[in-house]
Design a protein around this motif. Structure first.
Motif, PDB file in Angstrom:
ATOM      1  N   ARG A  60       5.964   6.669  21.238  1.00 42.11           N
ATOM      2  CA  ARG A  60       7.038   5.859  20.663  1.00 42.11           C
ATOM      3  C   ARG A  60       8.149   5.617  21.681  1.00 42.11           C
ATOM      4  N   PHE A  61       7.938   6.035  22.903  1.00 36.55           N
ATOM      5  CA  PHE A  61       9.017   6.026  23.884  1.00 36.55           C
ATOM      6  C   PHE A  61       8.869   4.967  24.955  1.00 36.55           C
ATOM      7  N   GLY A  62       7.938   4.039  24.823  1.00 33.94           N
ATOM      8  CA  GLY A  62       7.732   3.027  25.844  1.00 33.94           C
ATOM      9  C   GLY A  62       6.747   3.503  26.891  1.00 33.94           C
ATOM     10  N   ILE A  63       6.421   2.606  27.790  1.00 35.53           N
ATOM     11  CA  ILE A  63       5.506   2.939  28.888  1.00 35.53           C
ATOM     12  C   ILE A  63       6.133   2.461  30.199  1.00 35.53           C
ATOM     13  N   HIS A  64       5.550   2.910  31.297  1.00 35.75           N
ATOM     14  CA  HIS A  64       5.995   2.462  32.612  1.00 35.75           C
ATOM     15  C   HIS A  64       4.775   2.144  33.461  1.00 35.75           C
ATOM     16  N   THR A  65       4.996   1.341  34.464  1.00 30.51           N
ATOM     17  CA  THR A  65       3.926   1.036  35.415  1.00 30.51           C
ATOM     18  C   THR A  65       4.295   1.535  36.813  1.00 30.51           C
ATOM     19  N   LEU A  66       5.155   2.547  36.854  1.00 29.07           N
ATOM     20  CA  LEU A  66       5.537   3.153  38.128  1.00 29.07           C
ATOM     21  C   LEU A  66       4.301   3.781  38.749  1.00 29.07           C
ATOM     22  N   GLY A  67       4.000   3.457  39.964  1.00 34.21           N
ATOM     23  CA  GLY A  67       2.848   4.023  40.646  1.00 34.21           C
ATOM     24  C   GLY A  67       1.575   3.206  40.503  1.00 34.21           C
ATOM     25  N   LEU A  68       1.584   2.161  39.692  1.00 33.42           N
ATOM     26  CA  LEU A  68       0.399   1.303  39.595  1.00 33.42           C
ATOM     27  C   LEU A  68       0.384   0.316  40.762  1.00 33.42           C
ATOM     28  N   ASN A  69      -0.806  -0.081  41.159  1.00 35.90           N
ATOM     29  CA  ASN A  69      -0.955  -1.065  42.228  1.00 35.90           C
ATOM     30  C   ASN A  69      -1.451  -2.404  41.690  1.00 35.90           C
ATOM     31  N   PHE A  70      -1.400  -2.577  40.373  1.00 34.43           N
ATOM     32  CA  PHE A  70      -1.895  -3.792  39.744  1.00 34.43           C
ATOM     33  C   PHE A  70      -1.125  -4.031  38.450  1.00 34.43           C
ATOM     34  N   SER A  71      -1.150  -5.269  37.978  1.00 34.44           N
ATOM     35  CA  SER A  71      -0.535  -5.616  36.699  1.00 34.44           C
ATOM     36  C   SER A  71      -1.512  -5.327  35.566  1.00 34.44           C
ATOM     37  N   ILE A  72      -0.973  -5.163  34.348  1.00 33.84           N
ATOM     38  CA  ILE A  72      -1.810  -4.911  33.178  1.00 33.84           C
ATOM     39  C   ILE A  72      -1.325  -5.764  32.009  1.00 33.84           C
ATOM     40  N   ASP A  73      -2.206  -5.960  31.039  1.00 32.74           N
ATOM     41  CA  ASP A  73      -1.831  -6.527  29.752  1.00 32.74           C
ATOM     42  C   ASP A  73      -1.609  -5.363  28.794  1.00 32.74           C
ATOM     43  N   VAL A  74      -0.640  -5.511  27.892  1.00 31.33           N
ATOM     44  CA  VAL A  74      -0.288  -4.429  26.962  1.00 31.33           C
ATOM     45  C   VAL A  74      -0.219  -4.978  25.537  1.00 31.33           C
ATOM     46  N   LEU A  75      -0.791  -4.233  24.596  1.00 29.34           N
ATOM     47  CA  LEU A  75      -0.677  -4.541  23.170  1.00 29.34           C
ATOM     48  C   LEU A  75      -0.057  -3.354  22.464  1.00 29.34           C
ATOM     49  N   ILE A  76       0.849  -3.619  21.533  1.00 34.17           N
ATOM     50  CA  ILE A  76       1.410  -2.602  20.658  1.00 34.17           C
ATOM     51  C   ILE A  76       0.900  -2.935  19.257  1.00 34.17           C
ATOM     52  N   LEU A  77       0.297  -1.940  18.598  1.00 29.58           N
ATOM     53  CA  LEU A  77      -0.323  -2.153  17.288  1.00 29.58           C
ATOM     54  C   LEU A  77       0.414  -1.406  16.194  1.00 29.58           C
ATOM     55  N   ASP A  78       0.343  -1.948  14.970  1.00 30.01           N
ATOM     56  CA  ASP A  78       0.865  -1.224  13.805  1.00 30.01           C
ATOM     57  C   ASP A  78      -0.237  -0.296  13.272  1.00 30.01           C
ATOM     58  N   THR A  79       0.016   0.375  12.175  1.00 23.93           N
ATOM     59  CA  THR A  79      -0.952   1.351  11.647  1.00 23.93           C
ATOM     60  C   THR A  79      -2.229   0.692  11.127  1.00 23.93           C
ATOM     61  N   GLN A  80      -2.187  -0.613  10.846  1.00 22.96           N
ATOM     62  CA  GLN A  80      -3.389  -1.338  10.427  1.00 22.96           C
ATOM     63  C   GLN A  80      -4.120  -1.943  11.620  1.00 22.96           C
ATOM     64  N   LYS A  81      -3.708  -1.568  12.831  1.00 18.69           N
ATOM     65  CA  LYS A  81      -4.300  -2.041  14.091  1.00 18.69           C
ATOM     66  C   LYS A  81      -4.133  -3.551  14.282  1.00 18.69           C
ATOM     67  N   ARG A  82      -2.996  -4.076  13.833  1.00 18.90           N
ATOM     68  CA  ARG A  82      -2.652  -5.480  14.070  1.00 18.90           C
ATOM     69  C   ARG A  82      -1.601  -5.544  15.181  1.00 18.90           C
ATOM     70  N   VAL A  83      -1.711  -6.543  16.032  1.00 19.15           N
ATOM     71  CA  VAL A  83      -0.798  -6.698  17.166  1.00 19.15           C
ATOM     72  C   VAL A  83       0.601  -7.062  16.657  1.00 19.15           C
ATOM     73  N   VAL A  84       1.588  -6.261  17.063  1.00 17.42           N
ATOM     74  CA  VAL A  84       2.986  -6.560  16.717  1.00 17.42           C
ATOM     75  C   VAL A  84       3.793  -6.967  17.953  1.00 17.42           C
ATOM     76  N   VAL A  85       3.368  -6.509  19.125  1.00 21.47           N
ATOM     77  CA  VAL A  85       4.019  -6.868  20.390  1.00 21.47           C
ATOM     78  C   VAL A  85       2.922  -7.021  21.432  1.00 21.47           C
ATOM     79  N   LEU A  86       3.041  -8.037  22.270  1.00 22.41           N
ATOM     80  CA  LEU A  86       2.096  -8.167  23.366  1.00 22.41           C
ATOM     81  C   LEU A  86       2.844  -8.553  24.631  1.00 22.41           C
TER      82      LEU A  86
END
Length: 100
Positions: free
Chosen positions: A33-59
């Motif tokens: 619940r605290f967010g994520i970081h990409t510190l130390g990654l050497n590439f970009s990523i796609d990110v999805l945040i899901l609700d409890t019904q596994k539906r995308v709420v943030v992308l």
């Protein structure tokens, strides 16, 4: 509905490291619940945040290395995926994700 094969990260160490140290991205799922970081990654990523019904709420497409990404802390299911996954599956807010 979109079906995705993901590796679930369970330990604090695995969740903290995520994809750091990998040569390329692969789909992972973690709960935080605290967010994520990409510190130390050497590439970009796609990110999805899901609700409890596994539906995308943030992308977020193409989250660059050395960034911090935050969202409403009431949502805790996070999918980190290779760049282009959101476009490939035409994922939008409200899309149901079936995790395998």
């Amino acid at each position: 509905m979109v079906k995705l094969q993901v590796k679930k990260l369970r330990t604090l160490k695995d969740k903290s490291l995520g994809l750091i140290g990998q040569k390329k991205a692969y789909p992972i799922m973690l709960e935080t619940r605290f967010g994520i970081h990409t510190l130390g990654l050497n590439f970009s990523i796609d990110v999805l945040i899901l609700d409890t019904q596994k539906r995308v709420v943030v992308l977020k497409e193409s989250l660059s290395p050395f960034r911090i990404f935050l969202w409403n802390p009431r949502f805790k299911i996070v999918l980190e995926m290779p760049i282009g996954t959101i476009k490939k599956y035409n994922i939008k807010r409200g899309t149901e994700i079936l995790l395998r």
